[in-house]
Design an enzyme around this catalytic site. Structure first.
Site, PDB file in Angstrom:
ATOM      1  N   SER A  43     -50.198 -48.065  26.315  1.00  0.00           N
ATOM      2  CA  SER A  43     -49.718 -46.810  25.714  1.00  0.00           C
ATOM      3  C   SER A  43     -50.621 -46.514  24.522  1.00  0.00           C
ATOM      4  O   SER A  43     -50.215 -46.596  23.374  1.00  0.00           O
ATOM      5  CB  SER A  43     -48.263 -46.954  25.283  1.00  0.00           C
ATOM      6  OG  SER A  43     -48.104 -48.010  24.355  1.00  0.00           O
ATOM      7  N   HIS A 156     -44.527 -49.810  29.908  1.00  0.00           N
ATOM      8  CA  HIS A 156     -44.699 -51.261  30.039  1.00  0.00           C
ATOM      9  C   HIS A 156     -43.888 -51.869  31.182  1.00  0.00           C
ATOM     10  O   HIS A 156     -43.882 -53.072  31.362  1.00  0.00           O
ATOM     11  CB  HIS A 156     -44.312 -51.958  28.726  1.00  0.00           C
ATOM     12  CG  HIS A 156     -45.317 -51.766  27.637  1.00  0.00           C
ATOM     13  ND1 HIS A 156     -45.213 -52.353  26.416  1.00  0.00           N
ATOM     14  CD2 HIS A 156     -46.468 -51.050  27.601  1.00  0.00           C
ATOM     15  CE1 HIS A 156     -46.258 -52.000  25.663  1.00  0.00           C
ATOM     16  NE2 HIS A 156     -47.018 -51.207  26.360  1.00  0.00           N
ATOM     17  N   GLU A 165     -39.833 -50.453  24.088  1.00  0.00           N
ATOM     18  CA  GLU A 165     -39.577 -51.825  23.633  1.00  0.00           C
ATOM     19  C   GLU A 165     -38.263 -51.938  22.870  1.00  0.00           C
ATOM     20  O   GLU A 165     -38.012 -51.161  21.945  1.00  0.00           O
ATOM     21  CB  GLU A 165     -40.712 -52.297  22.708  1.00  0.00           C
ATOM     22  CG  GLU A 165     -42.069 -52.287  23.386  1.00  0.00           C
ATOM     23  CD  GLU A 165     -43.224 -52.447  22.406  1.00  0.00           C
ATOM     24  OE1 GLU A 165     -43.018 -53.030  21.322  1.00  0.00           O
ATOM     25  OE2 GLU A 165     -44.319 -51.971  22.733  1.00  0.00           O
ATOM     26  N   GLU A 206     -45.181 -57.580  28.349  1.00  0.00           N
ATOM     27  CA  GLU A 206     -45.100 -58.379  27.125  1.00  0.00           C
ATOM     28  C   GLU A 206     -44.024 -59.462  27.212  1.00  0.00           C
ATOM     29  O   GLU A 206     -43.604 -60.019  26.207  1.00  0.00           O
ATOM     30  CB  GLU A 206     -44.837 -57.452  25.929  1.00  0.00           C
ATOM     31  CG  GLU A 206     -45.940 -56.423  25.763  1.00  0.00           C
ATOM     32  CD  GLU A 206     -45.748 -55.497  24.592  1.00  0.00           C
ATOM     33  OE1 GLU A 206     -44.696 -55.581  23.919  1.00  0.00           O
ATOM     34  OE2 GLU A 206     -46.643 -54.680  24.337  1.00  0.00           O
ATOM     35  N   ASP A 243     -39.331 -49.666  19.837  1.00  0.00           N
ATOM     36  CA  ASP A 243     -40.536 -48.845  19.894  1.00  0.00           C
ATOM     37  C   ASP A 243     -40.297 -47.808  20.981  1.00  0.00           C
ATOM     38  O   ASP A 243     -40.267 -48.133  22.164  1.00  0.00           O
ATOM     39  CB  ASP A 243     -41.778 -49.694  20.215  1.00  0.00           C
ATOM     40  CG  ASP A 243     -43.051 -48.843  20.251  1.00  0.00           C
ATOM     41  OD1 ASP A 243     -42.961 -47.627  19.976  1.00  0.00           O
ATOM     42  OD2 ASP A 243     -44.128 -49.398  20.555  1.00  0.00           O
ATOM     43  N   GLU A 284     -40.082 -47.570  15.820  1.00  0.00           N
ATOM     44  CA  GLU A 284     -41.521 -47.278  15.869  1.00  0.00           C
ATOM     45  C   GLU A 284     -41.766 -46.068  16.773  1.00  0.00           C
ATOM     46  O   GLU A 284     -41.089 -45.909  17.794  1.00  0.00           O
ATOM     47  CB  GLU A 284     -42.238 -48.520  16.420  1.00  0.00           C
ATOM     48  CG  GLU A 284     -43.746 -48.373  16.575  1.00  0.00           C
ATOM     49  CD  GLU A 284     -44.336 -49.612  17.260  1.00  0.00           C
ATOM     50  OE1 GLU A 284     -43.791 -50.724  17.097  1.00  0.00           O
ATOM     51  OE2 GLU A 284     -45.343 -49.454  17.978  1.00  0.00           O
ATOM     52  N   ASP A 311     -47.302 -45.915  14.841  1.00  0.00           N
ATOM     53  CA  ASP A 311     -48.320 -46.627  15.617  1.00  0.00           C
ATOM     54  C   ASP A 311     -49.365 -45.609  16.078  1.00  0.00           C
ATOM     55  O   ASP A 311     -50.409 -45.451  15.452  1.00  0.00           O
ATOM     56  CB  ASP A 311     -47.632 -47.344  16.787  1.00  0.00           C
ATOM     57  CG  ASP A 311     -48.590 -47.963  17.794  1.00  0.00           C
ATOM     58  OD1 ASP A 311     -49.796 -48.030  17.515  1.00  0.00           O
ATOM     59  OD2 ASP A 311     -48.131 -48.399  18.876  1.00  0.00           O
ATOM     60  N   LYS A 336     -53.039 -52.623  14.345  1.00  0.00           N
ATOM     61  CA  LYS A 336     -53.676 -53.174  15.547  1.00  0.00           C
ATOM     62  C   LYS A 336     -55.182 -53.148  15.327  1.00  0.00           C
ATOM     63  O   LYS A 336     -55.776 -52.074  15.182  1.00  0.00           O
ATOM     64  CB  LYS A 336     -53.336 -52.309  16.759  1.00  0.00           C
ATOM     65  CG  LYS A 336     -51.881 -52.385  17.232  1.00  0.00           C
ATOM     66  CD  LYS A 336     -51.633 -51.282  18.249  1.00  0.00           C
ATOM     67  CE  LYS A 336     -50.336 -51.459  19.001  1.00  0.00           C
ATOM     68  NZ  LYS A 336     -49.994 -50.212  19.754  1.00  0.00           N
ATOM     69  N   HIS A 364     -49.743 -57.173  18.365  1.00  0.00           N
ATOM     70  CA  HIS A 364     -50.521 -57.436  19.573  1.00  0.00           C
ATOM     71  C   HIS A 364     -50.715 -56.144  20.350  1.00  0.00           C
ATOM     72  O   HIS A 364     -50.245 -55.085  19.935  1.00  0.00           O
ATOM     73  CB  HIS A 364     -49.765 -58.445  20.458  1.00  0.00           C
ATOM     74  CG  HIS A 364     -48.465 -57.877  21.002  1.00  0.00           C
ATOM     75  ND1 HIS A 364     -47.801 -58.409  22.086  1.00  0.00           N
ATOM     76  CD2 HIS A 364     -47.698 -56.813  20.607  1.00  0.00           C
ATOM     77  CE1 HIS A 364     -46.705 -57.710  22.341  1.00  0.00           C
ATOM     78  NE2 HIS A 364     -46.626 -56.743  21.454  1.00  0.00           N
ATOM     79  N   LYS A 387     -45.342 -58.325  15.424  1.00  0.00           N
ATOM     80  CA  LYS A 387     -44.766 -57.963  16.720  1.00  0.00           C
ATOM     81  C   LYS A 387     -45.705 -58.501  17.774  1.00  0.00           C
ATOM     82  O   LYS A 387     -46.848 -58.066  17.871  1.00  0.00           O
ATOM     83  CB  LYS A 387     -44.647 -56.438  16.764  1.00  0.00           C
ATOM     84  CG  LYS A 387     -44.539 -55.842  18.133  1.00  0.00           C
ATOM     85  CD  LYS A 387     -44.243 -54.370  18.068  1.00  0.00           C
ATOM     86  CE  LYS A 387     -45.247 -53.601  18.905  1.00  0.00           C
ATOM     87  NZ  LYS A 387     -44.757 -52.292  19.363  1.00  0.00           N
TER      88      LYS A 387
HETATM   89  C1  2PG Z   1     -47.272 -50.593  21.265  1.00  0.00           C
HETATM   90  C2  2PG Z   1     -48.136 -51.604  21.990  1.00  0.00           C
HETATM   91  C3  2PG Z   1     -47.782 -53.039  21.774  1.00  0.00           C
HETATM   92  P1  2PG Z   1     -49.777 -50.943  23.855  1.00  0.00           P
HETATM   93  O1  2PG Z   1     -47.069 -49.471  21.748  1.00  0.00           O
HETATM   94  O2  2PG Z   1     -46.853 -50.838  20.155  1.00  0.00           O
HETATM   95  O3  2PG Z   1     -46.472 -53.366  22.081  1.00  0.00           O
HETATM   96  O4  2PG Z   1     -48.298 -51.278  23.329  1.00  0.00           O
HETATM   97  O5  2PG Z   1     -50.634 -52.097  23.527  1.00  0.00           O
HETATM   98  O6  2PG Z   1     -49.612 -50.705  25.325  1.00  0.00           O
HETATM   99  O7  2PG Z   1     -50.223 -49.704  23.136  1.00  0.00           O
HETATM  100 MG    MG Z   2     -46.124 -48.797  19.736  1.00  0.00          MG
END
Ligand code: 2PG
Ligand code: MG
Length: 423
Positions: A43, A156, A165, A206, A243, A284, A311, A336, A364, A387
């Site tokens: 995502s 996911h 999440e 995950e 999330d 989130e 994010d 990230k 992660h 996380k």
């Molecule tokens: C998120 C991440 C990690 P992705 O959205 O926060 O959980 O997902 O790495 O797929 O962006």
């Molecule tokens: Mg996110």
């Protein structure tokens, strides 16, 4: 001489989803050898630095990273060879110059991060210190509260839940290892409940379960039940985080949520009711990456009650975080490394966020490797929150295990607990 880079070699490996990613081997003149690997999101935000893929349909469905690998071996290695590995900031600057663009599209953020991360680890080894201590110095004092994604939906998982999440947050524990135990026992209790209800116990990317359920509230009810069966008091021993990954449900006409289309303010109302009914401490990406106006409204309405983490809206980018601070959108930032691509820029993003009195959550990606750099990063910068998935799957557990080792070896570090959420 010992701390000079002797060689840098990249190769293509696979991540936890089986997709190609970049590994870099760094060797120093003094003989120190480092391996670094980068993760990959599903995502992903539109404003993230570019993850360079080959787009050659004949290999890995176009997802090969031989171009990025080649960029390390042919473009980056010749320039960095002979340089001091301890000069993180100037080496990162060289990487940015070599790329030349704002989005790292030429070399690829995957190529750049693999190198930047290897340099960091190399410098820690030169200083004979664990990574978190080298990076954080005496200031590193806190073990993060884990946000464990135990139930998955959205991009996911292949089920009908739209929230990406649902996370256990063991805030009431006294130590990190107790926190992990509490979450793991509730995760196992959740599995039993799903089995009893004849629901799927297969896991998402995950490690969280991905059952088909009636609604998001049904998922939250299951989590509360699991905590209680795990012997915990919801709201006291453990709380919840979500999330939404709202980008993934955003279309031109609005947000596609629970079978209907919602406006931003309607979603905010929905969250308002949800945090009233459940012990949710953090949400989130409750809204999409460019919906600044509604982010502001959400922060006005919910920001003094819960943590609102950005994010995809911030993508670990100081320009976007600064805008968020100026316009009071959110009150926390997800960090990230591969969204921005270098260690130096990541540290700048963290500093800016903390200076505003906001929280950071080191994270992660859904596609991961056995690399554990983020565990050390979370400790180094006193992020107090990490996380990194369910208490299941090797690539997730690798990070938790690294934190267990850090805690075991360094009694000076304290588990953040509730403090992690104080603003
Ligand atoms: C998120 C991440 C990690 P992705 O959205 O926060 O959980 O997902 O790495 O797929 O962006
Ligand atoms: Mg996110």
């Amino acid at each position: 001489m010992e701390d000079r880079i002797k060689s840098l070699q990249a190769m293509e490996i696979l991540d936890s989803r089986g997709n190609p990613t970049v590994l870099v081997e760094l060797e120093l003149e003094g003989g120190i050898q480092i391996v670094s690997r980068v993760p990959s999101g599903a995502s992903t935000g539109a404003h993230e630095a570019v993850e360079l893929r080959d787009d050659n349909p004949e290999r890995f469905g176009g997802k090969g990273v031989l171009g990025a690998v080649n960029n390390v071996n042919e473009v980056i290695a010749p320039v960095l060879t002979g340089q001091k590995v301890t000069d993180q900031a100037s080496l990162d600057r060289r990487l940015l110059e070599l790329d030349g663009g704002p989005h790292k599209a030429k070399l690829g953020a995957n190529a750049i991060l693999a190198v930047s991360q290897a340099v960091l680890e190399g410098a820690a080894r030169v200083h004979n210190q664990p990574l978190y201590r080298y990076l954080g110095g005496l200031n590193a004092s806190v073990l993060p509260v884990p946000l464990l994604n135990v139930l998955n939906g959205g991009a996911h998982a292949d089920n009908n839940i739209d929230i990406q999440e649902f996370m256990f947050v063991p805030v009431g524990a006294a130590t990190f290892r107790e926190a992990l135990r509490m979450a793991q026992e509730s995760y196992q209790a959740l599995k039993k409940i799903l089995q009893q209800k004849k629901l799927r116990t297969a896991v998402g990317d995950e490690g969280g379960f991905a059952p088909d359920l009636q609604s998001n509230r049904a998922a939250l009810d299951l989590l509360i039940q699991a905590m209680e069966q795990g012997g915990l008091k919801p709201g006291q021993d453990m709380v919840l985080a979500l999330d939404i990954a709202a980008n993934e449900i955003k279309r031109d006409s609005g947000y596609f949520f629970e079978g209907g289309v919602k406006t931003g303010p309607e979603l905010i109302d929905y969250y308002h009711r949800l945090i009233h009914d459940y012990p949710i401490i953090s949400i989130e990406d409750g809204l999409a990456e460019d919906d600044w106006e509604n982010w502001q409204l959400m922060t006005e309405r919910l920001g003094d009650q819960i943590q609102l983490v950005g994010d995809d809206i911030f993508v670990t980018n100081t320009d976007r975080i600064q805008r968020g601070i100026d316009e009071i959108c959110a009150n926390a930032v997800l960090i990230k490394l591969n969204q921005i691509g270098t260690i130096t820029e990541t540290l700048q993003a963290i500093r800016l966020t903390h200076q505003a009195g906001w929280r950071t959550v080191v994270s992660h990606r859904s596609g991961e490797t056995e690399d554990t750099t983020i565990a050390d990063l979370a400790v180094a910068v006193n992020s107090a929150q990490i996380k990194t998935g369910a208490p299941a799957r090797g690539e997730r557990i690798a990070k938790y295990n690294r934190l267990l080792v850090i805690e075991h070896k360094d009694p000076s570090l304290e588990y953040a607990g509730w403090e992690a959420f104080r603003r």
